[in-house]
Design an enzyme around this catalytic site. Structure first.
Site, PDB file in Angstrom:
ATOM      1  N   CYS A 117     -39.754 -30.555  -6.416  1.00 30.34           N
ATOM      2  CA  CYS A 117     -38.689 -30.176  -7.342  1.00 30.34           C
ATOM      3  C   CYS A 117     -37.358 -30.784  -6.926  1.00 30.34           C
ATOM      4  CB  CYS A 117     -38.580 -28.649  -7.404  1.00 30.34           C
ATOM      5  SG  CYS A 117     -37.350 -28.053  -8.588  1.00 30.34           S
ATOM      6  N   CYS A 122     -39.881 -20.155  -6.144  1.00 30.06           N
ATOM      7  CA  CYS A 122     -39.114 -19.395  -7.136  1.00 30.06           C
ATOM      8  C   CYS A 122     -39.982 -18.730  -8.186  1.00 30.06           C
ATOM      9  CB  CYS A 122     -38.069 -20.288  -7.798  1.00 30.06           C
ATOM     10  SG  CYS A 122     -38.758 -21.664  -8.774  1.00 30.06           S
TER      11      CYS A 122
END
Length: 352
Positions: free
Chosen positions: A95, A192
């Site tokens: 990411c 997350c």
């Protein structure tokens, strides 16, 4: 782009990016905050409200950018697929290197903003003509392990206001400046989109019938127990196996096609002396390849091994470890250091 005093700051609504906004503004930058909508559990958008409110109080512009579909396709899909292949994914690494920072650059270019920044606890330095990521001053918050894949054109323009600070000091700054909610926010833990247990996440996102029970085998191919499905286990895992013997047991190997998980009762049997990497990035080949004082890390914290790295004719990187290393899992990230300087990294394909 011509350098200017403008900066695009990635803001999650948390403590670190909030204090980063304060510090950048104090330093004379014209700050624009941007909050990426990557993933929202149960539709919770409180983080957006917090980021907007902080920007309002500071008198800075705020942008919301919806990237949920791309995040689903590039990060969450990858995360699931890797576990289904019996590998150990590194979603935060992908990411940061291939989504978050490139998006910051893309949007900054569109907005005519030269710099971009985040609340990462890392530093940067130009060494021998190349920009490098350096460890953050707070060893408990250092995030350099995740940023080995950034290209030079991103590192040149990035600002890292948190790099020389400790988390304790950051909370003090937020409190002293009257941002008490930001000062008291808890740190996010883990991935997350599944901060606690990835197994529950897989159960909720993998089609019925693809996660089936199977058997644990010892190293002599004897059945020693039943498992819930091979994706629920990782190389080196010791806890949560559900096998009760009067000795420690470790996951040694995962065989997806056979739905088999191989167990060893000796950690030494998991040790590897050589590792091969794909999808790698080297900042300065002269500082890494063939050197005997390079440090390899395959985990975020508290692990470092000396190694020698060479590039192979097939395009992979070969790592020769100076001492054996246990629990090396395909799919993991590997980062190279010299002291506190990140030299590059890659994704583990195999080890022996």
């Amino acid at each position: 782009m011509t350098p200017n005093q403008k900066v695009l700051l990635g803001m999650s609504g948390g403590t670190d990016s909030s204090v980063a906004a304060l510090l950048l503004q104090d330093a004379g930058y014209e700050v624009t905050g941007i909050t990426f909508r990557f993933y929202e559990k149960d539709g919770n958008t409180e983080y957006l409200d917090d980021a907007r409110e902080l920007c309002r109080r500071l008198g800075i512009r705020h942008i919301t950018y919806d990237v949920r579909q791309e995040f689903q396709q590039r990060i969450i899909r990858y995360f699931i697929d890797e576990y289904m292949k019996g590998r150990t994914p590194v979603p935060c690494t992908l990411c940061n290197n291939y989504l978050k920072w490139p998006l910051l650059r893309q949007i900054a270019d569109t907005e005519g903003i030269y710099h971009f920044a985040t609340g990462h606890y890392v530093q940067k330095k130009r060494i021998d003509g190349f920009w490098h990521i350096l460890c953050g001053a707070d060893p408990d918050k250092d995030q350099s392990f995740f940023l080995w894949g950034l290209p030079q054109d991103i590192m040149e323009r990035m600002l890292l206001p948190m790099g020389k600070l400790t988390k304790t000091h950051v909370r003090e700054i937020a409190s002293e400046r009257g941002f008490t909610k930001a000062a008291r926010k808890r740190d996010s833990l883990g991935v997350c989109f599944c901060p606690m247990d990835y197994r529950t996440f897989l159960r909720n996102h993998v089609p019925a019938g693809q996660l089936t029970s199977g058997h644990f085998y010892d190293e002599q191919d004897n059945v020693i127990g039943t498992h819930e499905g091979y994706p629920f286990y990782t190389i080196g895992q010791r806890r949560g196996l559900g096998i009760y013997q009067n000795k420690a047991l470790f996951v040694k190997e995962i065989l997806p096609k056979e739905n088999k998980v191989i167990i060893s009762d000796r950690l030494q049997n998991l040790e590897k002396n050589e590792i091969w990497l794909t999808d790698w990035n080297i900042i300065n080949p002269a500082a890494l390849l063939g050197k005997d004082d390079v440090i390899l890390k395959i985990r975020y914290r508290k692990q470092a091994n000396r190694c020698t790295v060479t590039e192979q004719p097939d395009g992979r990187l070969h790592i020769r470890l100076h001492e054996p290393l246990a629990a090396v899992a395909p799919g993991q990230a590997a980062a190279f250091y010299w002291g506190n300087v990140v030299l590059g990294g890659g994704i583990i394909q195999s080890a022996q």
